[in-house]
Design an enzyme around this catalytic site. Structure first.
Site, PDB file in Angstrom:
ATOM      1  N   GLU A  52      25.374  29.296  17.688  1.00 32.20           N
ATOM      2  CA  GLU A  52      24.842  28.794  16.404  1.00 32.20           C
ATOM      3  C   GLU A  52      23.331  28.577  16.389  1.00 32.20           C
ATOM      4  OE1 GLU A  52      27.155  25.316  15.365  1.00 32.20           O
ATOM      5  OE2 GLU A  52      28.979  26.490  15.144  1.00 32.20           O
ATOM      6  N   ASN A 102      27.292  33.672  19.816  1.00 27.51           N
ATOM      7  CA  ASN A 102      28.399  33.256  18.941  1.00 27.51           C
ATOM      8  C   ASN A 102      27.867  32.492  17.733  1.00 27.51           C
ATOM      9  OD1 ASN A 102      31.357  32.948  18.693  1.00 27.51           O
ATOM     10  ND2 ASN A 102      30.994  30.751  19.027  1.00 27.51           N
ATOM     11  N   HIS A 124      35.424  30.823  10.662  1.00 30.23           N
ATOM     12  CA  HIS A 124      36.028  29.657  10.008  1.00 30.23           C
ATOM     13  C   HIS A 124      36.081  29.964   8.515  1.00 30.23           C
ATOM     14  CE1 HIS A 124      36.110  27.322  13.648  1.00 30.23           C
ATOM     15  NE2 HIS A 124      34.827  27.569  13.864  1.00 30.23           N
ATOM     16  N   GLU A 176      36.792  31.960  16.758  1.00 26.67           N
ATOM     17  CA  GLU A 176      37.242  30.615  16.351  1.00 26.67           C
ATOM     18  C   GLU A 176      38.012  30.678  15.030  1.00 26.67           C
ATOM     19  OE1 GLU A 176      34.070  27.697  16.476  1.00 26.67           O
ATOM     20  OE2 GLU A 176      33.133  28.631  18.218  1.00 26.67           O
ATOM     21  N   ASP A 220      40.091  30.358  11.898  1.00 27.33           N
ATOM     22  CA  ASP A 220      41.028  29.492  11.176  1.00 27.33           C
ATOM     23  C   ASP A 220      40.762  29.687   9.686  1.00 27.33           C
ATOM     24  OD1 ASP A 220      38.674  27.935  11.038  1.00 27.33           O
ATOM     25  OD2 ASP A 220      39.504  26.233  12.152  1.00 27.33           O
TER      26      ASP A 220
HETATM   27  C1  XIL Z   1      34.527  21.544  17.191  1.00 28.35           C
HETATM   28  C2  XIL Z   1      35.788  20.944  17.783  1.00 28.35           C
HETATM   29  O1  XIL Z   1      36.898  21.643  17.260  1.00 28.35           O
HETATM   30  C3  XIL Z   1      35.876  19.477  17.464  1.00 28.35           C
HETATM   31  O2  XIL Z   1      36.963  18.873  18.184  1.00 28.35           O
HETATM   32  C4  XIL Z   1      34.583  18.767  17.844  1.00 28.35           C
HETATM   33  O3  XIL Z   1      34.639  17.424  17.412  1.00 28.35           O
HETATM   34  C5  XIL Z   1      33.389  19.452  17.214  1.00 28.35           C
HETATM   35  O4  XIL Z   1      33.381  20.820  17.592  1.00 28.35           O
HETATM   36  N1  XIL Z   1      31.906  25.725  15.913  1.00 28.35           N
HETATM   37  C6  XIL Z   1      32.030  25.718  17.288  1.00 28.35           C
HETATM   38  C7  XIL Z   1      33.010  24.801  17.923  1.00 28.35           C
HETATM   39  O5  XIL Z   1      31.411  26.549  17.961  1.00 28.35           O
HETATM   40  O6  XIL Z   1      32.580  24.341  19.184  1.00 28.35           O
HETATM   41  C8  XIL Z   1      33.329  23.616  17.049  1.00 28.35           C
HETATM   42  O7  XIL Z   1      34.383  22.867  17.646  1.00 28.35           O
HETATM   43  C9  XIL Z   1      33.712  24.078  15.654  1.00 28.35           C
HETATM   44  C10 XIL Z   1      32.573  24.827  15.011  1.00 28.35           C
END
Ligand code: XIL
Length: 299
Positions: A127, A168, A204, A232, A234
């Site tokens: 990020e 990422n 996401h 990641e 969802d």
């Molecule tokens: C999130 C986790 O799912 C949570 O449990 C934590 O509180 C915060 O981080 N992008 C990412 C992940 O790269 O590491 C994040 O994970 C979600 C967004």
């Protein structure tokens, strides 16, 4: 095959989930993980705050639990994440200049070195870009300047030469200003021999995400010469609308040779970081959702 991991493996891919070590003791959690997934990533346990709470004092307890579980069950492990602006321990936040640079490279050497040879791909940097394609003005960027990302990749390569090294990010679900910025960085890294092997697309999503250029975006990165991974995934929503988004993403990965695999950011809606969004493939009671069937059908 009748499991996500088994179906993905038929085309040489993995299907993974983000895992928290403290849930492995829950029978349904562990059973679903072991039955359906052939890759894991730590949801939090390998982040900087968890692994180096004090400078030079490493804590690998959570990560080691996950890696041991993966190895005992024939799963790959993604590493997440070596350097990120978020979830930094307090001691990092006040560092400046060369002191921060040294802390970053020591951290990478410590963590990637500890897991050397056991990680399939590392999210080396997470990020680091803004929505407009410019660099995020994090402490790393402000203190270290543009070179910090390649310094992180070189340090990771030195610590674990066999892991694939990924950049990422999120909101890179199509051809847009942010993914353009990342594309230009990857092109530059490859041209100058900076060690980068892959780009992770967090994905996401929700049922109104516009995925019209999702596959084309994966394809342009693959054409540059890096692997691509859905890291990641969802999708907030439910029913067939949610299933359609999962189907589109899975179809895109399967259509791109260099898309190595898909990771969902959790197993069950019960423990999703997105609260009540019900974004995962298994409901609160570990029942397979319509989205599960859509993914399995495409894999
Ligand atoms: C999130 C986790 O799912 C949570 O449990 C934590 O509180 C915060 O981080 N992008 C990412 C992940 O790269 O590491 C994040 O994970 C979600 C967004």
């Amino acid at each position: 095959a009748d499991t996500l991991g088994g179906a993905a493996a038929q085309s040489g891919r993995y299907f993974g989930a983000a895992i928290a070590p403290n849930f492995l003791g829950e029978t349904q959690y562990a059973d679903t993980l072991n039955a359906e997934f052939n890759s894991i990533v730590a949801e939090n346990a390998m982040k900087w705050d968890a692994t180096e709470p004090n400078r030079g004092q490493f804590n690998f307890s959570g990560g080691d639990t996950l890696v041991a579980h993966a190895e005992a069950n024939g799963m790959e492990v993604r590493g997440h994440t070596l350097v990120w602006h978020a979830q930094q321990p307090g001691w990092v936040q006040g560092l400046t200049g060369d002191d921060l640079r040294q802390a970053m490279t020591d951290h990478i050497a410590g963590v990637a070195g500890h897991y050397q040879g056991r990680i399939s791909s590392w999210d080396v940097v997470n990020e680091a870009f803004e929505e407009d394609g410019s660099r995020r003005q994090s402490n790393l960027q402000q203190q270290l300047g543009d070179g910090w990302i390649e310094e992180a990749f070189r340090a990771a390569d030195a610590a674990d030469p066999d892991a694939r090294l990924c950049y990422n990010d999120y909101n890179t679900d199509g051809i847009n200003a942010k993914s353009d910025g990342i594309y230009a960085m990857v092109e530059d890294f490859l041209a100058r021999g900076v060690p980068i092997d892959c780009v992770g697309f967090q994905s996401h999503l929700s049922t109104d995400s516009n995925l019209s250029t999702y596959q084309a975006n994966l394809e342009r990165f693959a054409a540059l010469g890096v692997d691509v991974e859905i890291t990641e995934l969802d999708v907030g929503g439910s029913g067939s609308a949610q299933a359609d988004v999962y189907r589109t993403v899975t179809e895109a990965c399967v259509a791109v040779d260099r898309c190595n695999g898909i990771t969902t950011w959790g197993i069950t809606d019960k423990y999703s970081w997105r609260g009540d969004d019900t974004p995962l493939l298994f409901d609160d009671a570990y029942q397979k959702k319509e989205a599960y069937d859509a993914v399995l059908e495409v894999l």
